[in-house]
Design an enzyme around this catalytic site. Structure first.
Site, PDB file in Angstrom:
ATOM      1  N   TYR A 118       0.849  -1.198   0.000  1.00 46.74           N
ATOM      2  CA  TYR A 118       0.000   0.000   0.000  1.00 46.74           C
ATOM      3  C   TYR A 118       0.887   1.252   0.000  1.00 46.74           C
ATOM      4  O   TYR A 118       0.703   2.174  -0.790  1.00 46.74           O
ATOM      5  CB  TYR A 118      -0.908  -0.028   1.239  1.00 46.74           C
ATOM      6  CG  TYR A 118      -1.774   1.199   1.382  1.00 46.74           C
ATOM      7  CD1 TYR A 118      -3.025   1.253   0.787  1.00 46.74           C
ATOM      8  CD2 TYR A 118      -1.337   2.311   2.103  1.00 46.74           C
ATOM      9  CE1 TYR A 118      -3.821   2.374   0.901  1.00 46.74           C
ATOM     10  CE2 TYR A 118      -2.117   3.440   2.216  1.00 46.74           C
ATOM     11  CZ  TYR A 118      -3.366   3.469   1.621  1.00 46.74           C
ATOM     12  OH  TYR A 118      -4.142   4.592   1.736  1.00 46.74           O
ATOM     13  N   GLU A 157     -31.105   1.313  14.889  1.00 51.40           N
ATOM     14  CA  GLU A 157     -29.652   1.335  14.641  1.00 51.40           C
ATOM     15  C   GLU A 157     -28.930   1.431  15.977  1.00 51.40           C
ATOM     16  O   GLU A 157     -29.500   1.927  16.953  1.00 51.40           O
ATOM     17  CB  GLU A 157     -29.289   2.584  13.815  1.00 51.40           C
ATOM     18  CG  GLU A 157     -29.905   2.603  12.447  1.00 51.40           C
ATOM     19  CD  GLU A 157     -29.799   3.991  11.804  1.00 51.40           C
ATOM     20  OE1 GLU A 157     -28.940   4.789  12.213  1.00 51.40           O
ATOM     21  OE2 GLU A 157     -30.602   4.262  10.897  1.00 51.40           O
ATOM     22  N   LYS A 209     -26.591   3.079  18.632  1.00 55.39           N
ATOM     23  CA  LYS A 209     -26.223   4.477  18.897  1.00 55.39           C
ATOM     24  C   LYS A 209     -24.726   4.497  19.228  1.00 55.39           C
ATOM     25  O   LYS A 209     -24.307   4.087  20.311  1.00 55.39           O
ATOM     26  CB  LYS A 209     -27.052   5.026  20.051  1.00 55.39           C
ATOM     27  CG  LYS A 209     -26.861   6.513  20.261  1.00 55.39           C
ATOM     28  CD  LYS A 209     -27.946   7.053  21.177  1.00 55.39           C
ATOM     29  CE  LYS A 209     -27.876   8.554  21.302  1.00 55.39           C
ATOM     30  NZ  LYS A 209     -26.638   9.044  21.874  1.00 55.39           N
ATOM     31  N   ASP A 219     -21.212   5.724  20.284  1.00 55.20           N
ATOM     32  CA  ASP A 219     -20.810   6.746  21.252  1.00 55.20           C
ATOM     33  C   ASP A 219     -19.601   7.506  20.722  1.00 55.20           C
ATOM     34  O   ASP A 219     -18.456   7.202  21.046  1.00 55.20           O
ATOM     35  CB  ASP A 219     -20.491   6.068  22.589  1.00 55.20           C
ATOM     36  CG  ASP A 219     -20.565   7.051  23.733  1.00 55.20           C
ATOM     37  OD1 ASP A 219     -20.936   8.218  23.489  1.00 55.20           O
ATOM     38  OD2 ASP A 219     -20.253   6.655  24.868  1.00 55.20           O
ATOM     39  N   ARG A 222     -21.196  19.282  14.865  1.00 52.01           N
ATOM     40  CA  ARG A 222     -22.600  19.594  15.104  1.00 52.01           C
ATOM     41  C   ARG A 222     -22.739  21.000  15.692  1.00 52.01           C
ATOM     42  O   ARG A 222     -23.681  21.719  15.393  1.00 52.01           O
ATOM     43  CB  ARG A 222     -23.189  18.543  16.058  1.00 52.01           C
ATOM     44  CG  ARG A 222     -24.604  18.815  16.429  1.00 52.01           C
ATOM     45  CD  ARG A 222     -25.177  17.712  17.292  1.00 52.01           C
ATOM     46  NE  ARG A 222     -26.545  18.036  17.637  1.00 52.01           N
ATOM     47  CZ  ARG A 222     -26.891  18.806  18.657  1.00 52.01           C
ATOM     48  NH1 ARG A 222     -25.969  19.318  19.426  1.00 52.01           N
ATOM     49  NH2 ARG A 222     -28.155  19.052  18.898  1.00 52.01           N
ATOM     50  N   TYR A 271     -27.088   8.891   7.779  1.00 52.88           N
ATOM     51  CA  TYR A 271     -28.125   9.770   7.262  1.00 52.88           C
ATOM     52  C   TYR A 271     -27.640  10.465   6.011  1.00 52.88           C
ATOM     53  O   TYR A 271     -26.538  11.028   5.993  1.00 52.88           O
ATOM     54  CB  TYR A 271     -28.422  10.808   8.345  1.00 52.88           C
ATOM     55  CG  TYR A 271     -29.778  11.444   8.287  1.00 52.88           C
ATOM     56  CD1 TYR A 271     -30.886  10.772   7.822  1.00 52.88           C
ATOM     57  CD2 TYR A 271     -29.943  12.748   8.740  1.00 52.88           C
ATOM     58  CE1 TYR A 271     -32.134  11.372   7.801  1.00 52.88           C
ATOM     59  CE2 TYR A 271     -31.181  13.365   8.731  1.00 52.88           C
ATOM     60  CZ  TYR A 271     -32.274  12.664   8.252  1.00 52.88           C
ATOM     61  OH  TYR A 271     -33.487  13.258   8.232  1.00 52.88           O
ATOM     62  N   LYS A 293     -31.589   4.545  25.791  1.00 56.74           N
ATOM     63  CA  LYS A 293     -30.255   4.607  26.413  1.00 56.74           C
ATOM     64  C   LYS A 293     -30.033   3.403  27.316  1.00 56.74           C
ATOM     65  O   LYS A 293     -30.878   3.095  28.171  1.00 56.74           O
ATOM     66  CB  LYS A 293     -30.142   5.877  27.257  1.00 56.74           C
ATOM     67  CG  LYS A 293     -30.147   7.147  26.430  1.00 56.74           C
ATOM     68  CD  LYS A 293     -28.779   7.474  25.926  1.00 56.74           C
ATOM     69  CE  LYS A 293     -28.262   8.665  26.657  1.00 56.74           C
ATOM     70  NZ  LYS A 293     -27.073   9.225  26.119  1.00 56.74           N
ATOM     71  N   CYS A 349      -4.066   9.061  62.861  1.00 60.18           N
ATOM     72  CA  CYS A 349      -3.411   8.630  61.625  1.00 60.18           C
ATOM     73  C   CYS A 349      -3.166   7.119  61.688  1.00 60.18           C
ATOM     74  O   CYS A 349      -2.604   6.633  62.674  1.00 60.18           O
ATOM     75  CB  CYS A 349      -2.083   9.360  61.454  1.00 60.18           C
ATOM     76  SG  CYS A 349      -1.098   8.688  60.106  1.00 60.18           S
ATOM     77  N   CYS A 368       1.047   6.944  61.942  1.00 60.55           N
ATOM     78  CA  CYS A 368       1.855   7.468  63.058  1.00 60.55           C
ATOM     79  C   CYS A 368       1.030   7.727  64.308  1.00 60.55           C
ATOM     80  O   CYS A 368       1.560   8.157  65.325  1.00 60.55           O
ATOM     81  CB  CYS A 368       2.579   8.740  62.637  1.00 60.55           C
ATOM     82  SG  CYS A 368       1.457  10.120  62.374  1.00 60.55           S
ATOM     83  N   CYS A 425      -3.314  14.140  58.170  1.00 56.88           N
ATOM     84  CA  CYS A 425      -2.324  13.896  59.210  1.00 56.88           C
ATOM     85  C   CYS A 425      -1.310  15.021  59.054  1.00 56.88           C
ATOM     86  O   CYS A 425      -0.726  15.188  57.984  1.00 56.88           O
ATOM     87  CB  CYS A 425      -1.647  12.534  58.991  1.00 56.88           C
ATOM     88  SG  CYS A 425      -0.147  12.352  59.973  1.00 56.88           S
ATOM     89  N   CYS A 428       5.562  11.909  59.909  1.00 58.72           N
ATOM     90  CA  CYS A 428       4.762  10.677  59.755  1.00 58.72           C
ATOM     91  C   CYS A 428       5.445   9.787  58.707  1.00 58.72           C
ATOM     92  O   CYS A 428       5.637  10.210  57.565  1.00 58.72           O
ATOM     93  CB  CYS A 428       3.345  11.035  59.319  1.00 58.72           C
ATOM     94  SG  CYS A 428       2.390   9.617  58.738  1.00 58.72           S
TER      95      CYS A 428
HETATM   96  S1  IVH Z   1     -29.702   9.988  14.130  1.00 60.93           S
HETATM   97  C1  IVH Z   1     -32.346  13.613  14.535  1.00 60.93           C
HETATM   98  N1  IVH Z   1     -28.381   7.705  14.300  1.00 60.93           N
HETATM   99  O1  IVH Z   1     -26.737  10.466  18.803  1.00 60.93           O
HETATM  100  C2  IVH Z   1     -31.488  12.465  14.225  1.00 60.93           C
HETATM  101  N2  IVH Z   1     -27.735   9.506  15.703  1.00 60.93           N
HETATM  102  O2  IVH Z   1     -28.600  12.142  20.623  1.00 60.93           O
HETATM  103  C3  IVH Z   1     -30.284  12.459  15.051  1.00 60.93           C
HETATM  104  N3  IVH Z   1     -25.827   9.005  17.155  1.00 60.93           N
HETATM  105  O3  IVH Z   1     -26.268  13.757  17.668  1.00 60.93           O
HETATM  106  C4  IVH Z   1     -29.227  11.578  14.634  1.00 60.93           C
HETATM  107  N4  IVH Z   1     -25.499   6.943  16.467  1.00 60.93           N
HETATM  108  O4  IVH Z   1     -24.331  12.119  17.534  1.00 60.93           O
HETATM  109  C5  IVH Z   1     -28.497   8.973  14.762  1.00 60.93           C
HETATM  110  N5  IVH Z   1     -27.283   5.656  14.364  1.00 60.93           N
HETATM  111  C6  IVH Z   1     -27.406   6.908  14.790  1.00 60.93           C
HETATM  112  C7  IVH Z   1     -26.559   7.439  15.774  1.00 60.93           C
HETATM  113  C8  IVH Z   1     -26.752   8.744  16.213  1.00 60.93           C
HETATM  114  C9  IVH Z   1     -25.087   7.896  17.276  1.00 60.93           C
HETATM  115  C10 IVH Z   1     -25.651  10.252  17.940  1.00 60.93           C
HETATM  116  C11 IVH Z   1     -25.537  11.510  17.126  1.00 60.93           C
HETATM  117  C12 IVH Z   1     -26.651  12.412  17.590  1.00 60.93           C
HETATM  118  C13 IVH Z   1     -26.957  11.849  18.936  1.00 60.93           C
HETATM  119  C14 IVH Z   1     -28.405  12.129  19.272  1.00 60.93           C
END
Ligand code: IVH
Length: 667
Positions: free
Chosen positions: A36, A114, A116, A118, A137, A224, A310, A404, A407, A422, A427
């Site tokens: 590569y 989907e 979420k 982090d 954002r 998205y 969550k 203590c 000591c 202390c 000590c």
């Molecule tokens: S959709 C209005 N899809 O979660 C639609 N968000 O609390 C909002 N995030 O700001 C986003 N995985 O940073 C969407 N599969 C996912 C996501 C996702 C993580 C985060 C994103 C968003 C926050 C919303």
């Protein structure tokens, strides 16, 4: 001739882009790193010779940009909304009810669920088939431009087979493995470690130097696609279209026919989250049909058509066997929970701090209780509470010590502090703590003077203060006859004590352990006041003029220098030959700025740690493991496998002499 070169360049780009896509999006490894890099280097060579042929979508341009001075604001034409949260099945069902009533009883509502991720959300714009710009954002309406940093993420295509304009949104993240590796390197470089992968992604995206960003392995899952021009009717199609355009989407999404299927998906992933190589903190539930989404619309900051479920913070219950009270080097007494060992989020936990007596009182924590442990936003486990249902009937309140534990002198609690102290200056526990800190690697770096030996030497009366370390040779015969110590080990110890006298002023200042003076602060102070005299004479105002020096630090310094015994100690250490002035000739040398180094084999004139210190103080980065992003391998004698690896990666290999020249700016 130019046509031939143009074609060659195009072909190389195509090949590299294809390899990037396969490796970073599809996770298929097709060729070795060496192959590569050979292709990339060939392309770089052609482009250097023909700068007129460089295009913004060339794979060489992922890291080619200059430093970003400021991040320009970018207005999000479609605001980047956040999501409402749900925490239980009932709340998910209530969301479904709201969706149904919002659509006035419309027959069929499907959901896409989907993971979420982090991480940090980002918006990326494409125009005429090219990556145009990217933004954070921000507050949802206005973000900051981070185009050059986003370009470094290799799973993001720089060019797409779609000339109509569109925007892609996704979550930038760092895998757990890469996060841990980055933290290890930061630790080795004396930098602050990131609390979690999300913080490290956010910190990386905001770096001003894209070359630095490129060295940190960020990734993205896009979720998205927004476009007025592309006909997309559902979230499912949206994800498929992203995939088709070459973007990386998270494969673990599902189309659910009803809310029970949604709930099952949430339950399943709450259990399975630990099997993923990256962190997720929940599930995002989205109405599949875009026309239904549009009819539902948004309220204030979040859409009505989506919500997040969550996960609960990872929690385990284990027995607290005993509370021990530890005396720190400042005299602060900290209660520590000794726990029945238990695995939490991948690591074994057997101890956790209980912070202070007030905290114990507030949570009513007692010995033999079953306590709930959580790893919250950071890596340190916390005792969040007691499982009272498991408390035995003969349990008694924990006794808060008044003396203590070491000591036995009376403990004091000052007015504005929660900690017990202390205040006995002699000590032994405090003396030991201070000496351990003084001799440690980041401070005076006295090899062979670790915790066990310090404890022994204090108990035997050889050590009471820092200065005693430099008088140890008085006890040479006695030390050599101690059980477990040979002549050689004591001679080695004397050698390293002698060597420690060469430690620079900022290390010495850190070593003497003034309250609030950490390694970084010590460096800042000695840059501003290059002798102990100047530092001692500085007023609170003068100290606070220094960047990042606030009232606690300045007051602590003034207090320290107002005590005669501290002045006497410094005089003694000056007499022993320790550095209490910064070597000005070296301090401004930043020759290695932005370069990363791995050191291997044995160097003849300096130790590895000295090389490390030189690299860091000259602005470079000391890295423990070699990668193709490493700039230099310093190869000493008997350099092993790293040498071969460096050759394969195309990392520049330099000798100790060349390293010195680089440091001294003579090459
Ligand atoms: S959709 C209005 N899809 O979660 C639609 N968000 O609390 C909002 N995030 O700001 C986003 N995985 O940073 C969407 N599969 C996912 C996501 C996702 C993580 C985060 C994103 C968003 C926050 C919303």
């Amino acid at each position: 001739m130019n046509k031939h070169i143009y074609e060659k360049i195009e072909q190389l780009r195509k090949e590299i882009n294809n390899l990037n896509y396969r490796y970073y999006v599809l996770a298929e490894s097709k060729v070795s790193d060496y192959e590569y890099d050979t292709l990339l280097n060939e392309l770089i060579k052609y482009e250097t010779e023909h700068p007129e042929l460089v295009t913004p979508d060339s794979p060489t341009q992922r890291v080619g940009s200059d430093l970003t001075k400021t991040f320009n604001p970018i207005v999000h034409k479609v605001p980047m909304l956040s999501l409402s949260n749900t925490y239980s099945e009932e709340e998910i069902k209530a969301f479904d009810e709201r969706v149904k009533s919002g659509l006035e009883g419309e027959e069929k509502i499907k959901y896409v669920v989907e993971l979420k991720i982090d991480g940090v959300s980002s918006s990326i714009h494409y125009k005429n088939g090219l990556l145009h710009n990217a933004a954070t954002r921000g507050d949802g309406k206005i973000g900051e431009e981070i185009t050059n940093n986003i370009r470094t993420i290799r799973s993001i295509p720089l060019r797409v087979e779609e000339t109509k304009s569109f925007e892609v949104r996704g979550e930038v993240f760092m895998s757990l493995k890469d996060f841990e590796k980055l933290n290890e390197e930061r630790k080795a470089n004396g930098e602050k470690i990131f609390a979690n992968p999300r913080n490290s992604s956010a910190g990386t995206l905001k770096l001003q130097n894209p070359k630095e960003v490129a060295k940190r392995p960020l990734d993205i899952f896009t979720y998205y696609l927004l476009s007025d021009n592309l006909k997309i009717e559902t979230q499912e199609e949206n994800l498929e279209k992203l995939k088709q355009l070459g973007f990386k989407i998270n494969p673990n999404y599902e189309l659910c026919e009803n809310i029970d299927e949604v709930i099952n998906f949430c339950r399943k992933w709450e259990i399975k989250r630990d099997t993923l190589p990256y962190e997720i903190d929940g599930v995002v539930i989205k109405v599949n049909s875009i026309s239904q989404q549009n009819r539902l619309g948004s309220i204030a900051k979040s859409p009505r058509w989506a919500t997040s479920f969550k996960f609960k913070a990872k929690q385990v219950i284990t027995q607290l066997k005993k509370v021990t009270w530890q005396v720190g080097r400042t005299g602060a007494i900290t209660p520590v929970a000794e726990l029945e060992p238990i695995v939490l989020a991948g690591s074994v936990i057997s101890r956790a701090t209980l912070h202070n007596a007030d905290e114990i009182e507030r949570k009513d924590i007692r010995e033999n209780d079953f306590v709930k442990l959580e790893k919250g936003g950071d890596v340190i486990p916390k005792v969040v509470g007691v499982d009272f249902s498991k408390r035995s009937i003969d349990s008694v309140k924990l006794l808060i010590p008044t003396l203590c534990p070491n000591c036995k002198s009376e403990l004091v609690k000052s007015e504005n502090e929660v900690a017990l102290y202390c205040v006995n200056k002699v000590c032994p526990a405090q003396i030991k703590g201070k000496l351990i800190h003084f001799a440690s690697r980041g401070a005076m770096d006295i090899e062979g003077l670790g915790e066990a030996i310090i404890n022994l030497f204090v108990d035997k009366g050889y050590l009471k203060s820092f200065a005693d370390i430099y008088n140890l040779s008085k006890f040479e015969d006695e030390l050599k006859s101690l059980e477990g110590f040979g002549e050689k080990s004591i001679d080695n110890l004397f050698d390293s004590i002698e060597k420690s006298k060469a430690q620079p002023f900022h290390k010495v200042l850190f070593a003497i352990g003034i309250r609030y003076i950490g390694a970084g602060v010590a460096r800042k102070l000695t840059n501003a006041f290059n002798t102990i005299k100047k530092l001692k004479d500085a007023t609170v105002e003068e100290l606070e003029d220094v960047d990042e020096i606030g009232p606690s630090i300045s007051r602590s310094l003034v207090q320290y220098f107002s005590e005669d015994e501290n002045i006497m100690l410094i005089d003694e250490l000056i007499n022993k030959g320790l550095n209490f002035a910064e070597d000005i000739s070296n301090s401004k040398n930043q020759n290695l700025n932005g370069l990363s180094f791995v050191v291997t084999g044995s160097l003849s004139n300096i130790t590895r740690d000295e090389a490390k210190e030189k690299i860091i103080s000259s602005g470079g980065k000391f890295v423990s493991s070699l990668s193709k992003k490493t700039d230099y391998l310093v190869a000493g004698e008997n350099a092993g496998s790293k040498l071969e690896k460096a050759k394969t990666f195309g990392v520049k290999i330099i000798s100790e002499e060349e390293f010195n020249n680089l440091l001294n700016n003579t090459i």
